[in-house]
Design a protein around this motif. Structure first.
Motif, PDB file in Angstrom:
ATOM      1  N   VAL A 124      -5.772  -8.889  -3.490  1.00  0.00           N
ATOM      2  CA  VAL A 124      -5.679  -9.355  -4.873  1.00  0.00           C
ATOM      3  C   VAL A 124      -4.247  -9.227  -5.390  1.00  0.00           C
ATOM      4  O   VAL A 124      -3.707 -10.169  -5.980  1.00  0.00           O
ATOM      5  CB  VAL A 124      -6.677  -8.591  -5.776  1.00  0.00           C
ATOM      6  CG1 VAL A 124      -6.500  -8.992  -7.233  1.00  0.00           C
ATOM      7  CG2 VAL A 124      -8.106  -8.867  -5.315  1.00  0.00           C
ATOM      8  N   SER A 125      -3.598  -8.098  -5.152  1.00  0.00           N
ATOM      9  CA  SER A 125      -2.228  -7.926  -5.640  1.00  0.00           C
ATOM     10  C   SER A 125      -1.267  -8.862  -4.907  1.00  0.00           C
ATOM     11  O   SER A 125      -0.334  -9.397  -5.514  1.00  0.00           O
ATOM     12  CB  SER A 125      -1.781  -6.472  -5.498  1.00  0.00           C
ATOM     13  OG  SER A 125      -1.808  -6.080  -4.148  1.00  0.00           O
ATOM     14  N   LEU A 126      -1.490  -9.088  -3.631  1.00  0.00           N
ATOM     15  CA  LEU A 126      -0.630  -9.994  -2.871  1.00  0.00           C
ATOM     16  C   LEU A 126      -0.801 -11.427  -3.367  1.00  0.00           C
ATOM     17  O   LEU A 126       0.187 -12.153  -3.544  1.00  0.00           O
ATOM     18  CB  LEU A 126      -0.944  -9.911  -1.374  1.00  0.00           C
ATOM     19  CG  LEU A 126      -0.129 -10.817  -0.466  1.00  0.00           C
ATOM     20  CD1 LEU A 126       1.364 -10.510  -0.593  1.00  0.00           C
ATOM     21  CD2 LEU A 126      -0.571 -10.660   0.962  1.00  0.00           C
ATOM     22  N   ARG A 127      -2.036 -11.837  -3.628  1.00  0.00           N
ATOM     23  CA  ARG A 127      -2.270 -13.186  -4.153  1.00  0.00           C
ATOM     24  C   ARG A 127      -1.571 -13.383  -5.494  1.00  0.00           C
ATOM     25  O   ARG A 127      -0.990 -14.433  -5.755  1.00  0.00           O
ATOM     26  CB  ARG A 127      -3.769 -13.450  -4.331  1.00  0.00           C
ATOM     27  CG  ARG A 127      -4.384 -14.088  -3.131  1.00  0.00           C
ATOM     28  CD  ARG A 127      -5.772 -14.496  -3.441  1.00  0.00           C
ATOM     29  NE  ARG A 127      -6.470 -13.311  -3.947  1.00  0.00           N
ATOM     30  CZ  ARG A 127      -7.642 -13.323  -4.523  1.00  0.00           C
ATOM     31  NH1 ARG A 127      -8.268 -14.443  -4.703  1.00  0.00           N
ATOM     32  NH2 ARG A 127      -8.210 -12.224  -4.934  1.00  0.00           N
ATOM     33  N   GLU A 128      -1.632 -12.364  -6.338  1.00  0.00           N
ATOM     34  CA  GLU A 128      -0.968 -12.451  -7.642  1.00  0.00           C
ATOM     35  C   GLU A 128       0.547 -12.586  -7.458  1.00  0.00           C
ATOM     36  O   GLU A 128       1.184 -13.401  -8.113  1.00  0.00           O
ATOM     37  CB  GLU A 128      -1.303 -11.218  -8.490  1.00  0.00           C
ATOM     38  CG  GLU A 128      -0.679 -11.234  -9.864  1.00  0.00           C
ATOM     39  CD  GLU A 128      -1.123 -12.401 -10.729  1.00  0.00           C
ATOM     40  OE1 GLU A 128      -0.366 -12.757 -11.654  1.00  0.00           O
ATOM     41  OE2 GLU A 128      -2.198 -12.996 -10.477  1.00  0.00           O
ATOM     42  N   ARG A 129       1.103 -11.798  -6.544  1.00  0.00           N
ATOM     43  CA  ARG A 129       2.542 -11.875  -6.275  1.00  0.00           C
ATOM     44  C   ARG A 129       2.914 -13.259  -5.724  1.00  0.00           C
ATOM     45  O   ARG A 129       3.920 -13.848  -6.132  1.00  0.00           O
ATOM     46  CB  ARG A 129       2.943 -10.778  -5.294  1.00  0.00           C
ATOM     47  CG  ARG A 129       4.426 -10.576  -5.220  1.00  0.00           C
ATOM     48  CD  ARG A 129       4.816  -9.311  -4.502  1.00  0.00           C
ATOM     49  NE  ARG A 129       4.256  -9.261  -3.161  1.00  0.00           N
ATOM     50  CZ  ARG A 129       3.702  -8.180  -2.622  1.00  0.00           C
ATOM     51  NH1 ARG A 129       3.640  -7.057  -3.286  1.00  0.00           N
ATOM     52  NH2 ARG A 129       3.219  -8.210  -1.405  1.00  0.00           N
ATOM     53  N   LEU A 130       2.093 -13.798  -4.820  1.00  0.00           N
ATOM     54  CA  LEU A 130       2.349 -15.135  -4.268  1.00  0.00           C
ATOM     55  C   LEU A 130       2.250 -16.205  -5.353  1.00  0.00           C
ATOM     56  O   LEU A 130       3.031 -17.159  -5.380  1.00  0.00           O
ATOM     57  CB  LEU A 130       1.374 -15.439  -3.129  1.00  0.00           C
ATOM     58  CG  LEU A 130       1.540 -14.633  -1.848  1.00  0.00           C
ATOM     59  CD1 LEU A 130       0.383 -14.927  -0.889  1.00  0.00           C
ATOM     60  CD2 LEU A 130       2.865 -14.910  -1.189  1.00  0.00           C
ATOM     61  N   ARG A 131       1.292 -16.035  -6.268  1.00  0.00           N
ATOM     62  CA  ARG A 131       1.121 -16.996  -7.358  1.00  0.00           C
ATOM     63  C   ARG A 131       2.352 -16.987  -8.268  1.00  0.00           C
ATOM     64  O   ARG A 131       2.869 -18.039  -8.643  1.00  0.00           O
ATOM     65  CB  ARG A 131      -0.137 -16.669  -8.163  1.00  0.00           C
ATOM     66  CG  ARG A 131      -0.493 -17.714  -9.189  1.00  0.00           C
ATOM     67  CD  ARG A 131      -1.693 -17.302 -10.021  1.00  0.00           C
ATOM     68  NE  ARG A 131      -1.423 -16.144 -10.861  1.00  0.00           N
ATOM     69  CZ  ARG A 131      -0.708 -16.154 -11.988  1.00  0.00           C
ATOM     70  NH1 ARG A 131      -0.176 -17.277 -12.401  1.00  0.00           N
ATOM     71  NH2 ARG A 131      -0.520 -15.058 -12.682  1.00  0.00           N
ATOM     72  N   VAL A 132       2.851 -15.808  -8.598  1.00  0.00           N
ATOM     73  CA  VAL A 132       4.034 -15.692  -9.457  1.00  0.00           C
ATOM     74  C   VAL A 132       5.255 -16.289  -8.762  1.00  0.00           C
ATOM     75  O   VAL A 132       6.033 -17.025  -9.380  1.00  0.00           O
ATOM     76  CB  VAL A 132       4.279 -14.215  -9.855  1.00  0.00           C
ATOM     77  CG1 VAL A 132       5.641 -14.037 -10.499  1.00  0.00           C
ATOM     78  CG2 VAL A 132       3.162 -13.721 -10.761  1.00  0.00           C
TER      79      VAL A 132
END
Length: 141
Positions: A124-132
């Motif tokens: 979840v945190s990695l997906r958020e970082r990739l999205r940003v």
């Protein structure tokens, strides 16, 4: 390496067993070594890439299963769960080969994951970082 002196002895043939007998196991097929030059010559590098993609996909599936599994009898599940436990407690971080491999599998999983509450550690945190990062790149480009 890991092979002991018994590995050099020829294998004994499996006993003749009817597959219809209760509890009968089918004889294992002998392991076939892959000659990389022959594979490349016969099928080209595309076959090698396809086999590598298939192996990576199997590892990502094992990661997804192990992260959500309460504990089953599958050997791959237990092995991947051990790697996940290791990655959670390893002090070496990026210096550890096993941790780098798990991180790569998590990244591959996160790219395609759509679950809000994914159980894969760090997804979840990695997906958020990739999205940003994707959002920033779109603004800059």
């Amino acid at each position: 390496g890991r092979l002991g002196p018994l590995a050099l002895e020829p294998r004994r043939p499996a006993p003749a067993v009817s597959p219809d007998e209760p509890g009968a196991k089918r004889p294992r097929k002998p392991a076939i070594g892959v000659d990389q030059q022959a594979l490349e010559g016969a099928y080209g590098a595309d076959a090698q890439r396809a086999e590598k993609r298939r192996a990576i996909e199997l590892h990502v599936r094992a990661l997804e299963h192990a992260a959500a599994c309460p504990g089953c009898e599958r050997k791959a599940c237990a092995k991947m769960a051990g790697y996940l436990r290791h990655a959670a407690s390893c002090a070496q971080g990026a210096a550890c080969l096993d941790c780098r491999r798990i991180d790569t599998l998590v990244r591959l999983h996160a790219r395609r994951c759509t679950l809000d509450l994914c159980r894969v550690p760090g997804c979840v945190s990695l997906r958020e970082r990739l999205r940003v990062e994707s959002w920033k790149a779109a603004l800059e480009g």
